[in-house]
Design a protein around this motif. Structure first.
Motif, short mmCIF file in Angstrom:
data_model
loop_
_atom_site.label_atom_id
_atom_site.label_comp_id
_atom_site.label_asym_id
_atom_site.label_seq_id
_atom_site.Cartn_x
_atom_site.Cartn_y
_atom_site.Cartn_z
N ILE A 108 0.84 -1.20 0.00
CA ILE A 108 0.00 0.00 0.00
C ILE A 108 0.88 1.25 0.00
CG2 ILE A 108 -1.65 1.33 1.37
CD1 ILE A 108 -2.94 -1.26 2.17
N LEU A 109 0.46 2.22 -0.79
CA LEU A 109 1.11 3.52 -0.96
C LEU A 109 2.47 3.42 -1.66
CD1 LEU A 109 0.12 5.35 2.34
CD2 LEU A 109 -1.05 5.34 0.13
N THR A 110 2.67 2.38 -2.45
CA THR A 110 3.83 2.31 -3.33
C THR A 110 3.33 2.45 -4.77
OG1 THR A 110 3.79 -0.11 -3.46
CG2 THR A 110 5.18 0.89 -1.75
N CYS A 111 4.21 2.93 -5.63
CA CYS A 111 3.83 3.22 -7.00
C CYS A 111 4.85 2.63 -7.97
CB CYS A 111 3.76 4.73 -7.23
SG CYS A 111 2.60 5.58 -6.14
N GLY A 112 4.43 2.49 -9.20
CA GLY A 112 5.32 2.05 -10.25
C GLY A 112 4.84 2.59 -11.59
N GLY A 113 5.69 2.52 -12.57
CA GLY A 113 5.34 2.98 -13.90
C GLY A 113 4.69 1.88 -14.70
N GLY A 114 3.92 2.27 -15.68
CA GLY A 114 3.28 1.32 -16.57
C GLY A 114 2.96 1.96 -17.90
N VAL A 115 2.50 1.13 -18.82
CA VAL A 115 2.10 1.59 -20.15
C VAL A 115 0.75 0.97 -20.46
CG1 VAL A 115 2.70 1.59 -22.60
CG2 VAL A 115 4.51 1.78 -20.89
N ARG B 245 -4.86 6.71 -24.30
CA ARG B 245 -4.53 5.99 -25.53
C ARG B 245 -3.61 4.82 -25.22
NH1 ARG B 245 -2.22 11.27 -28.47
NH2 ARG B 245 -4.13 12.49 -28.54
N ARG B 246 -3.67 3.81 -26.08
CA ARG B 246 -2.69 2.73 -25.99
C ARG B 246 -1.30 3.35 -26.11
NH1 ARG B 246 -5.72 -0.89 -30.24
NH2 ARG B 246 -7.23 -1.84 -28.85
N GLY B 247 -0.39 2.88 -25.28
CA GLY B 247 0.98 3.40 -25.32
C GLY B 247 1.23 4.55 -24.37
N ASP B 248 0.17 5.11 -23.77
CA ASP B 248 0.37 6.19 -22.79
C ASP B 248 1.08 5.64 -21.56
OD1 ASP B 248 -0.86 8.16 -24.30
OD2 ASP B 248 -2.70 8.24 -23.10
N THR C 102 -16.10 0.49 -18.05
CA THR C 102 -14.81 0.74 -18.68
C THR C 102 -13.77 -0.22 -18.14
OG1 THR C 102 -15.46 3.08 -18.58
CG2 THR C 102 -13.21 2.62 -19.25
N SER C 103 -12.83 -0.60 -18.99
CA SER C 103 -11.70 -1.41 -18.53
C SER C 103 -10.41 -0.90 -19.17
CB SER C 103 -11.89 -2.89 -18.87
OG SER C 103 -11.85 -3.10 -20.26
N VAL C 104 -9.31 -1.11 -18.47
CA VAL C 104 -8.00 -0.73 -18.98
C VAL C 104 -7.00 -1.79 -18.54
CG1 VAL C 104 -7.54 0.79 -16.99
CG2 VAL C 104 -6.27 1.13 -19.12
N SER C 105 -6.13 -2.17 -19.45
CA SER C 105 -5.06 -3.12 -19.09
C SER C 105 -3.71 -2.49 -19.38
CB SER C 105 -5.22 -4.44 -19.84
OG SER C 105 -5.13 -4.24 -21.23
N PHE C 106 -2.70 -3.00 -18.69
CA PHE C 106 -1.36 -2.44 -18.78
C PHE C 106 -0.38 -3.52 -19.23
CE2 PHE C 106 -3.82 -0.42 -15.41
CZ PHE C 106 -3.86 0.90 -15.89
#
Length: 128
Positions: free
Chosen positions: A31-38, A79-82, A56-60
Motif C-alpha cells: 500500500i502507498l507504493t507506485c510504479g510505472g506502466g504503459v 490511448r494505448r501506449g500512454d 470501462t476497462s483498462v489493461s497495462f
C-alpha cells in the motif's frame, strides 16, 4: 555542518533518482507504493459494447488491469501506449487463500494528467 547537509541532499537526490518509476515496473505490492506502466488496451467492461454503457476497462503491459461499472472519461480519453503512474491504495483482507482480487489502484495518465481509482477485478476477494 554545511558539508553534512550537502552530503545528505546528494544522498537524498540519488535515492529519489533510483526510485523513479519506469514503464516496465511490476505492479506495486505494498500500500502507498507506485510504479510505472504503459496502457496496453482500453475498452468497455463487456465485449461488444461500443458505447461503454457497461462500464470501462483498462489493461497495462505489466499485467495490471482495472475495471469499472461506470463510464470513466479519464480512461476513455487515454490511448494505448500512454505512460502511467500506478499506485496501490487498498488491499482487501481477509481473503481466501489464492484469491488476490480486489486490490484498488490509483492510476495517473502522464500525458493527460487525468487520474482514476479503480479495483483490479469486478469483484473483491471471496466474491462472485
Amino acid at each position: 555542518m554545511r558539508t553534512c547537509l550537502a552530503a545528505a541532499i546528494l544522498l537524498l537526490g540519488a535515492a529519489i533518482a533510483r526510485a523513479e518509476p519506469a514503464p516496465g515496473d511490476p505492479l506495486p505490492g505494498r500500500i502507498l507504493t507506485c510504479g510505472g506502466g504503459v496502457i496496453a488496451d482500453i475498452g468497455p467492461r463487456l465485449e461488444g459494447d461500443t458505447t461503454f454503457s457497461s462500464g470501462t476497462s483498462v489493461s497495462f503491459r505489466n499485467g495490471g488491469f482495472q475495471v469499472s461499472y461506470d463510464k470513466v472519461p479519464a480512461i476513455i480519453n487515454s490511448r494505448r501506449g500512454d505512460h502511467v503512474l500506478i499506485c496501490l491504495v487498498f488491499i482487501p483482507a481477509p481473503c481466501p487463500p489464492g484469491d488476490a482480487r480486489g486490490k484498488i489502484y490509483t492510476t495517473t495518465n502522464l500525458r493527460t494528467l487525468d487520474s482514476w481509482t479503480l479495483p483490479d477485478s469486478q469483484h473483491s476477494c471471496g466474491g462472485a
